[in-house]
Scaffold this motif. Sequence first.
Motif, PDB file in Angstrom:
ATOM      1  N   SER A  29     -10.823   6.264   6.219  1.00 19.44           N
ATOM      2  CA  SER A  29     -11.231   4.882   5.930  1.00 19.44           C
ATOM      3  C   SER A  29     -10.891   3.973   7.097  1.00 19.44           C
ATOM      4  O   SER A  29     -11.679   3.082   7.469  1.00 19.44           O
ATOM      5  CB  SER A  29     -10.538   4.387   4.653  1.00 19.44           C
ATOM      6  OG  SER A  29     -10.931   5.149   3.536  1.00 19.44           O
ATOM      7  N   ILE A 152      -4.179  -2.069  -7.255  1.00 18.94           N
ATOM      8  CA  ILE A 152      -3.336  -1.423  -6.251  1.00 18.94           C
ATOM      9  C   ILE A 152      -2.026  -0.936  -6.873  1.00 18.94           C
ATOM     10  O   ILE A 152      -1.544   0.167  -6.580  1.00 18.94           O
ATOM     11  CB  ILE A 152      -3.024  -2.397  -5.093  1.00 18.94           C
ATOM     12  CG1 ILE A 152      -4.326  -2.815  -4.388  1.00 18.94           C
ATOM     13  CG2 ILE A 152      -2.045  -1.775  -4.101  1.00 18.94           C
ATOM     14  CD1 ILE A 152      -5.058  -1.679  -3.731  1.00 18.94           C
ATOM     15  N   ILE A 174      -1.322   0.664   1.743  1.00 21.46           N
ATOM     16  CA  ILE A 174      -2.675   0.809   1.192  1.00 21.46           C
ATOM     17  C   ILE A 174      -3.470  -0.486   1.373  1.00 21.46           C
ATOM     18  O   ILE A 174      -4.634  -0.474   1.798  1.00 21.46           O
ATOM     19  CB  ILE A 174      -2.608   1.190  -0.294  1.00 21.46           C
ATOM     20  CG1 ILE A 174      -1.907   2.538  -0.463  1.00 21.46           C
ATOM     21  CG2 ILE A 174      -4.000   1.241  -0.902  1.00 21.46           C
ATOM     22  CD1 ILE A 174      -2.568   3.674   0.281  1.00 21.46           C
ATOM     23  N   CYS A 175      -2.855  -1.603   1.063  1.00 21.75           N
ATOM     24  CA  CYS A 175      -3.533  -2.895   1.225  1.00 21.75           C
ATOM     25  C   CYS A 175      -3.877  -3.143   2.694  1.00 21.75           C
ATOM     26  O   CYS A 175      -4.956  -3.657   3.016  1.00 21.75           O
ATOM     27  CB  CYS A 175      -2.651  -4.031   0.706  1.00 21.75           C
ATOM     28  SG  CYS A 175      -2.484  -4.071  -1.094  1.00 21.75           S
ATOM     29  N   CYS A 178      -6.954  -1.173   3.722  1.00 24.02           N
ATOM     30  CA  CYS A 178      -8.132  -1.758   3.083  1.00 24.02           C
ATOM     31  C   CYS A 178      -8.534  -3.063   3.764  1.00 24.02           C
ATOM     32  O   CYS A 178      -9.719  -3.293   4.049  1.00 24.02           O
ATOM     33  CB  CYS A 178      -7.841  -1.998   1.603  1.00 24.02           C
ATOM     34  SG  CYS A 178      -9.262  -2.523   0.666  1.00 24.02           S
ATOM     35  N   MET A 355      -8.725   1.334  -3.248  1.00 20.16           N
ATOM     36  CA  MET A 355      -9.119   0.665  -2.006  1.00 20.16           C
ATOM     37  C   MET A 355     -10.567   0.198  -2.067  1.00 20.16           C
ATOM     38  O   MET A 355     -10.903  -0.873  -1.561  1.00 20.16           O
ATOM     39  CB  MET A 355      -8.917   1.600  -0.818  1.00 20.16           C
ATOM     40  CG  MET A 355      -7.463   1.820  -0.451  1.00 20.16           C
ATOM     41  SD  MET A 355      -7.254   2.565   1.197  1.00 20.16           S
ATOM     42  CE  MET A 355      -8.121   4.109   0.972  1.00 20.16           C
TER      43      MET A 355
END
Length: 584
Positions: A29, A152, A174-175, A178, A355
């Motif tokens: 990603s 999340i 993770i944030c 994204c 995400m």
Amino acid sequence: MSQFHGEMLERKTFGVLDYVILSIALSLSTLIGVFYGFISKRKQNNAEEYLLGSQQMKVLPVSMSLVVTFVSGITMLGVPAEMYAYGTQFSMAMVCIALTGVFLYKVLLPLFCELQMPSTFTYLERRFGSSSRVMASIVYTVFVIITTPIHIYVPALAFNQVSGISIHVIAPVICGICIFYTLFGGMRAICWADTIQFSTILVATLTVTVLGLRVTGGFSGVWEAASRGGRLQFFTMDPDPLMRQSFWSVIIGITFLFTYTIGLNQTTIQRCLAVPDIKAARKCAVLSTVGIIFQFVVCAFIGLIAYAAYEYCDPSSVGIVRKVDQIIPYFVMDIGSAIPGLPGLFIAAIFSSAMSTMAGCLNSLAATVYEDLAKKCFPNANEKKSSNIMKLIVLIVGIIEVALVFVVEKVNAILYIYHTVSGITTGPLLGLFLLGMFVPQANNKGAVAGAISAFSILGIMLIGSQIFGVPATPLPFSTEGCDASLLLNVTEPFVQHIKSDVISVPWFFRISTWYNTPIGILVVFLVAIPVSLLTGGCDLENQRLLVPWVRSKDYKTKSINQKILKELTVISEKSEPLLTQKPA
């Protein structure tokens, strides 16, 4: 009898291969964001490219993006846990998804493709006025900002369950990934990242399903275990609105809820406008509806498989997992030993769905906040400046989301709060759109009065339900097949098994949360129509803002005549060179 019934359940942890697979999934990603942000010839330096991919996106990636956006981490964990603890009544929501797809195909896409509005709330301004648009935009923005951290937090909690890594570390990482690919890659990066994430989710869930069926006796073994445990509840026909869940509350309430959250959602309309024409948009609607239903059914069945596996020894009852919501990550870790790396793949799938949902929310908020609010502050902004403003909005909102994850951590009954807040906001918002599309006489004063009334009533219902605290009681679990050592620390019935005394709670606060959306729509119509009529009604000139079958006869006749005239003009232009050609 499943192989799990007599064995001592143990706490499971991630292996090296699991971490490797998870890292690869997250890295892909990030690389997509790098490609579209810094390498691709299509730079994200104008609003149309950033928000709509210059309306040249392909049907398949857009369809996959829609599927994975709405198959969130909450879906992958919450739906199986719902089947495990409360039975299959909620699975009838697949009918609601199908009905939503039909409404999107027949009503919403023809309307919005004709009007070509990058923000759905632009419709409200053209139909009613600026106050309706601003009010709806603010409500939607607040709703997305409040609920996105839940998407999340839920998978972060699952990862914490299997790895022991703090949520305070997982969530920002993770944030951050994204935010990065959304910020620099725009719509193209989101759709292609979603395509990879969709593949991850599909492979992971199908693999877990196949492995689960192998250890629980196949479809017949799962079905029989669910039947013994009273989990098969498809047609609870009791019309009592105070029941937590029945056939009617699911079909009526969730159909209206999904009509907004899946059909009329800013994310959906924006994706469908990213393809070249309405024919392509309708293909996206069909493919995404089928994909969402399929993935929903798979997730629901995984919940039944998990119940069959732990039919006689429930891990949540003996404290192996803290909440029923964590049962699926534990189940995957339990059966994952058969295929090294499977737990990592499944957690990667959960994070992928989270995400995708967050990326869709960030991109749609960029469109909403810019088109409905910021654009008025920068009326003369050029294309590059507009793109930079939207990127700044993505960054600011993303940082807020990271901070709110730590607030969500302190809240109890997360999924209940999520669905309740969804109902409170989607009811009035959907009511406004339906009012505008189907009631020609409705005006701005009526729309605003109806929406405010609906927000007020639903807000009172939310506050009351929280004050009185009416917890849901799951179906019974069993521990009769557990190893004796597991039962030593169980001194009292599991907390979620305790029934609360709800007789003293006013009925108004005990209405099923699934009815929040239809109640909101009903209040909007009951208030808006009389107020509109009392304040002069509405003489709507641009009847393209109405669905075709409620437009006036004069407008339809005029439109037909204009279409015929246009076709004759085209024919005339094509034949003119032949008529003026000199003979040899």
